[in-house]
Write a protein that holds these residues in place. Structure first.
Motif, short mmCIF file in Angstrom:
data_model
loop_
_atom_site.label_atom_id
_atom_site.label_comp_id
_atom_site.label_asym_id
_atom_site.label_seq_id
_atom_site.Cartn_x
_atom_site.Cartn_y
_atom_site.Cartn_z
N PHE A 29 46.93 -22.47 -22.14
CA PHE A 29 46.03 -22.80 -23.25
C PHE A 29 45.76 -24.31 -23.32
O PHE A 29 45.74 -24.90 -24.40
CB PHE A 29 46.59 -22.28 -24.59
CG PHE A 29 46.82 -20.81 -24.62
CD1 PHE A 29 48.08 -20.29 -24.47
CD2 PHE A 29 45.74 -19.94 -24.79
CE1 PHE A 29 48.29 -18.92 -24.49
CE2 PHE A 29 45.94 -18.57 -24.82
CZ PHE A 29 47.22 -18.06 -24.66
N ILE A 30 45.57 -24.91 -22.16
CA ILE A 30 45.16 -26.31 -22.09
C ILE A 30 44.00 -26.41 -21.10
O ILE A 30 43.63 -25.43 -20.47
CB ILE A 30 46.32 -27.24 -21.65
CG1 ILE A 30 46.82 -26.86 -20.24
CG2 ILE A 30 47.46 -27.21 -22.66
CD1 ILE A 30 47.91 -27.78 -19.72
N SER A 31 43.42 -27.58 -20.96
CA SER A 31 42.27 -27.74 -20.08
C SER A 31 42.71 -27.84 -18.63
O SER A 31 43.85 -28.22 -18.33
CB SER A 31 41.48 -29.00 -20.46
OG SER A 31 42.24 -30.16 -20.17
N GLN A 32 41.80 -27.51 -17.72
CA GLN A 32 42.11 -27.64 -16.30
C GLN A 32 42.42 -29.09 -15.90
O GLN A 32 43.36 -29.32 -15.13
CB GLN A 32 40.96 -27.08 -15.46
CG GLN A 32 41.25 -27.11 -13.96
CD GLN A 32 40.14 -26.44 -13.15
OE1 GLN A 32 39.49 -25.52 -13.63
NE2 GLN A 32 39.94 -26.91 -11.94
N PRO A 33 41.64 -30.09 -16.39
CA PRO A 33 42.00 -31.48 -16.05
C PRO A 33 43.40 -31.85 -16.51
O PRO A 33 44.08 -32.65 -15.84
CB PRO A 33 40.93 -32.29 -16.80
CG PRO A 33 39.75 -31.38 -16.88
CD PRO A 33 40.34 -30.01 -17.10
N ALA A 34 43.85 -31.28 -17.63
CA ALA A 34 45.20 -31.59 -18.10
C ALA A 34 46.24 -31.04 -17.12
O ALA A 34 47.24 -31.71 -16.82
CB ALA A 34 45.41 -31.00 -19.49
N VAL A 35 46.02 -29.81 -16.62
CA VAL A 35 46.93 -29.24 -15.63
C VAL A 35 46.95 -30.12 -14.38
O VAL A 35 48.01 -30.46 -13.85
CB VAL A 35 46.49 -27.80 -15.26
CG1 VAL A 35 47.34 -27.27 -14.09
CG2 VAL A 35 46.63 -26.89 -16.46
N THR A 36 45.76 -30.50 -13.90
CA THR A 36 45.67 -31.35 -12.71
C THR A 36 46.39 -32.66 -12.92
O THR A 36 47.12 -33.14 -12.05
CB THR A 36 44.19 -31.61 -12.38
OG1 THR A 36 43.51 -30.37 -12.19
CG2 THR A 36 44.05 -32.46 -11.13
N GLY A 37 46.21 -33.25 -14.10
CA GLY A 37 46.86 -34.53 -14.40
C GLY A 37 48.37 -34.43 -14.43
O GLY A 37 49.07 -35.31 -13.91
N HIS A 38 48.90 -33.37 -15.01
CA HIS A 38 50.35 -33.19 -15.06
C HIS A 38 50.94 -33.09 -13.65
O HIS A 38 51.97 -33.71 -13.34
CB HIS A 38 50.70 -31.91 -15.84
CG HIS A 38 50.63 -32.08 -17.33
ND1 HIS A 38 51.17 -33.16 -17.99
CD2 HIS A 38 50.09 -31.27 -18.29
CE1 HIS A 38 50.96 -33.03 -19.29
NE2 HIS A 38 50.31 -31.89 -19.50
#
Length: 286
Positions: free
Chosen positions: A26-35
């Motif tokens: 339940f977060i954005s794809q860019p947030a996943v990529t950034g993590h």
């Protein structure tokens, strides 16, 4: 160590996709990529390879995924336990099945009772379905002819019978009682691959009865068998719970020993008390 970064990596490792991982968390794809980028840069390690079609784990990524799956699997169990007394208004259930015909009515009942539950359904052959359950990529699984084993909880569902699949107008359709297994001796047939449960059951019954059909084609799906039979390339076999409504083909009973299959619902023993899994088992048996 940043648990948000590990959680993002674990989600991508489970789903093989940044998009699906973002939906899971339940977060954005860019947030996943950034993590994940931050995790790789901090530890100077490459965990994932991005290809045109999917995300693949490196050797180090595979090792880390085995650890994070255990960590966050236990976290998910703890969360489910703490929420056990709440109504099932929301949640996500990972379901695996070796065919759509038995599982779809179960999912319909689940949706009617708990409309807020999201279901991810994995369809595969018997080996893939069992593997998904044992690796905990699935919470529950609809299985056929699975052997009991330690740590696996099984609930009987039903049994099915192997039937012959013939084209419309075939002379065997004249007898509503069907055919005897011996009538398939030297008959040209189109069958699933040898690893298929339906094929394995049929082969074992033929071997026991001394019946030797002539296998013209081996096909990797039920749909392909249906098309081959409709094209009159040979006689097929199909489970009685998977009979197509295609008017070009008809299933007829085969009389003989060893032609029954047992279907079961399974989950990991240590997770059987989880509220959502319990609910699914109850609905499946209703």
């Amino acid at each position: 160590m940043n648990l948000f970064q590990l959680r993002a990596f674990d989600a991508v490792a489970r789903d093989g996709s940044f998009t699906r991982a973002a939906a899971r968390l339940f977060i954005s794809q860019p947030a996943v990529t950034g993590h994940i980028k931050a995790l790789e840069e901090h530890y100077q390690i490459t965990l994932l390879r991005r290809t045109a079609r999917r995300v693949e784990l490196t050797e180090e990524g595979i090792k880390l995924a085995a650890i994070t799956r255990s960590i966050f699997g236990q976290v998910d169990e703890a969360q489910t336990l703490l929420e056990a007394n709440r109504q099932l208004l929301t949640g996500r259930l990972e379901v695996a099945a070796d065919g759509p015909h038995m599982v779809m009515p179960m999912l319909a009942r689940l949706r009617a009772r708990y409309p807020g539950i999201t279901v991810n359904l994995r369809l595969g052959n018997a080996q893939e379905t069992l593997a998904a359950l044992l690796s905990e990529h699935a919470d529950v699984a609809v299985l056929t002819e699975v052997e009991p084993r330690k740590g696996l909880h099984l609930q009987p569902l039903s049994e099915s019978r192997i039937c012959a699949l013939v084209p419309a107008g075939h002379p065997w359709l004249a007898d509503p009682a069907g055919i005897r297994l011996e009538q398939l001796d030297q008959v040209i047939m189109v069958l699933r691959e040898p690893s298929s449960i339906t094929r394995r059951t049929f082969d074992d019954a033929c071997a026991e009865a001394g019946v030797n059909p002539r296998v013209l084609l081996e096909l990797d799906s039920r749909e392909a068998v249906t098309e081959a039979v409709a094209a009159e390339l040979g006689v097929g076999v199909v489970s009685s719970v998977e009979v197509s409504r295609d008017p070009r083909v008809h299933a007829i009973p085969i009389q003989g020993e060893g032609l029954l299959n047992q279907h079961m619902l399974g989950c990991m023993e240590r997770r059987r008390e989880l509220r959502l899994i319990q609910a699914f088992f109850e609905l499946a048996s209703s």
